[in-house]
Design an enzyme around this catalytic site. Structure first.
Site, mmCIF file in Angstrom:
data_model
loop_
_atom_site.group_PDB
_atom_site.id
_atom_site.type_symbol
_atom_site.label_atom_id
_atom_site.label_comp_id
_atom_site.label_asym_id
_atom_site.label_seq_id
_atom_site.Cartn_x
_atom_site.Cartn_y
_atom_site.Cartn_z
ATOM 1 C CG ASP A 85 27.526 -25.515 -22.133
ATOM 2 O OD1 ASP A 85 27.608 -25.926 -20.959
ATOM 3 O OD2 ASP A 85 26.756 -24.589 -22.457
ATOM 4 C CB SER A 86 24.277 -28.441 -20.880
ATOM 5 O OG SER A 86 24.338 -27.070 -20.513
ATOM 6 C CE1 TYR B 185 24.200 -32.240 -19.602
ATOM 7 C CE2 TYR B 185 26.439 -31.520 -19.099
ATOM 8 C CZ TYR B 185 25.576 -32.300 -19.832
ATOM 9 O OH TYR B 185 26.070 -33.133 -20.801
ATOM 10 N N GLY B 186 22.164 -28.053 -14.806
ATOM 11 C CA GLY B 186 22.104 -27.491 -13.446
ATOM 12 C C GLY B 186 21.003 -28.057 -12.582
ATOM 13 C CB CYS C 231 29.700 -27.113 -18.998
ATOM 14 S SG CYS C 231 28.285 -27.448 -17.936
ATOM 15 C CG ASN C 232 31.415 -22.752 -14.488
ATOM 16 O OD1 ASN C 232 32.335 -22.341 -13.795
ATOM 17 N ND2 ASN C 232 31.084 -22.148 -15.615
ATOM 18 C CB THR C 233 26.944 -27.824 -14.308
ATOM 19 O OG1 THR C 233 26.398 -26.507 -14.229
ATOM 20 C CG2 THR C 233 26.129 -28.771 -13.471
ATOM 21 C CB CYS D 77 26.546 -20.686 -15.352
ATOM 22 S SG CYS D 77 25.572 -21.463 -16.670
ATOM 23 C CB THR D 78 29.899 -21.448 -20.053
ATOM 24 O OG1 THR D 78 29.019 -22.580 -20.147
ATOM 25 C CG2 THR D 78 31.214 -21.869 -19.432
ATOM 26 C CG HIS D 79 24.018 -21.135 -20.603
ATOM 27 N ND1 HIS D 79 24.637 -22.344 -20.397
ATOM 28 C CD2 HIS D 79 23.069 -21.349 -21.557
ATOM 29 C CE1 HIS D 79 24.083 -23.257 -21.189
ATOM 30 N NE2 HIS D 79 23.134 -22.683 -21.904
HETATM 31 N N1 DGL Z 1 26.583 -23.817 -19.110
HETATM 32 C C1 DGL Z 1 26.514 -24.688 -18.006
HETATM 33 C C2 DGL Z 1 27.463 -24.272 -16.872
HETATM 34 O O1 DGL Z 1 28.440 -23.627 -17.105
HETATM 35 C C3 DGL Z 1 25.255 -25.254 -17.485
HETATM 36 C C4 DGL Z 1 23.898 -24.798 -17.857
HETATM 37 C C5 DGL Z 1 22.883 -25.884 -17.589
HETATM 38 O O2 DGL Z 1 22.825 -26.803 -18.405
HETATM 39 O O3 DGL Z 1 22.188 -25.828 -16.547
HETATM 40 O O4 DGL Z 1 27.273 -24.637 -15.744
#
Ligand code: DGL
Length: 281
Positions: free
Chosen positions: A28-29, A60-61, A92-94, A206-208
């Site tokens: 992930d990021s 990443y977003g 990470c979805n992004t 978003c996995t966060h």
């Molecule tokens: N955890 C990431 C996701 O699922 C991205 C968070 C980020 O870096 O902006 O999209």
């Protein structure tokens, strides 16, 4: 929901079984992928894991498609050379909605991606109104338009970009209390849109965000249910590694491309996820 297909190059086929100590690489990021790691641990507690966070490029977003598409396959390629994982989870979805196909093309091992859980959300909603919280980069992807068209036709899908929630989750895992205004802002971003008051299901795209589910639930109220992709990913990883041997020859650890490696509160948080220490990549 998981993008469940995997790619194995013809050169690697018929595949020799991986070495029993070959790890799963969870990428992930930042700390978001820990929500996925926690779910994988439940079904595969014996699997050696390397948790990889591209903290040098977080968030990443807020990056462009070009930046993500150039960075992720190259970085994962270098990690594969160094750590020889048996499988990669792009937690990470992004990164997945932008670069999954390119990563699969570049690397000859199974890659499990993460995509917004719109399909299960459409099956769960009773009001027909679904909220989707993701990063700015994720919510504008054609990948999401396609999921909406395919699985949520006839429903209202309300999207909101919530970069503040990425910051909130990072703060929480770094042992800092997140600003409560960040949660209020994200919920208002959904509720203030047409039909927003009827949202009964929220996709954490978003996995966060599962890391701050409790804080979001407090504002959204008891009638709203959440869905994310972690359980589907864990099932997919278990399926793809079925019959493989697992030996943990060293403690699980994390690699960070940027800062964080020597932060004590973060180290302690990661230990809760079975991560012994953080190395700089
Ligand atoms: N955890 C990431 C996701 O699922 C991205 C968070 C980020 O870096 O902006 O999209």
């Amino acid at each position: 929901m998981t993008d469940a297909s995997s790619s194995i190059s013809p050169a690697a086929s018929p595949a020799a079984p991986p070495a029993s100590d070959a790890p799963l690489l969870i990428f992930d990021s930042g700390v978001g992928g820990l929500s996925v790691l926690a779910e994988i641990r439940k079904s595969l507690p014996q699997a050696p894991v390397i948790y990889a966070a591209d903290t040098a490029a977080l968030p990443y977003g807020e990056k462009t498609e070009t930046q993500i598409a150039a960075r992720v396959p190259a970085l994962l390629g270098r990690m594969v050379e160094r750590y020889r994982p048996r499988l990669i989870v792009i937690a990470c979805n992004t990164a997945s909605t932008i670069a999954l196909a390119a990563v699969r093309e570049a690397l000859a091992l199974p890659i499990v991606g993460t995509v917004p859980a719109i399909k299960p959300a459409a099956a769960m909603t009773r009001s027909g109104v679904i909220g989707l919280l993701g990063t700015a980069a994720t919510i504008r992807q054609a990948y999401v338009d396609n999921l909406e068209r395919e699985f949520a036709a006839g429903k209202h899908l309300i999207r909101h970009a919530a970069p503040g929630l990425v910051a909130a989750a990072e703060a929480k895992l770094h042992g800092i209390a997140p600003d409560p205004a960040l949660f209020r802002e994200a919920v208002d971003g959904l509720r203030s849109q047409p039909h927003g008051d009827a949202i009964d299901t929220v996709v954490l795209a978003c996995t966060h965000f599962p890391l701050i589910r409790t804080e979001l639930a407090e504002i959204l109220g008891q009638n709203v249910q959440f869905i994310d992709g972690a359980a589907g990913i864990a099932r997919r990883v278990a399926y793809l590694t079925q019959g493989q041997a697992f030996t943990r020859k060293q403690s699980d650890f994390a690699v960070f491309t940027g800062d964080g490696a020597d932060e004590k509160p973060l180290q302690r948080m990661l230990q809760n996820y079975g991560i012994d220490h953080i190395d700089r990549f």
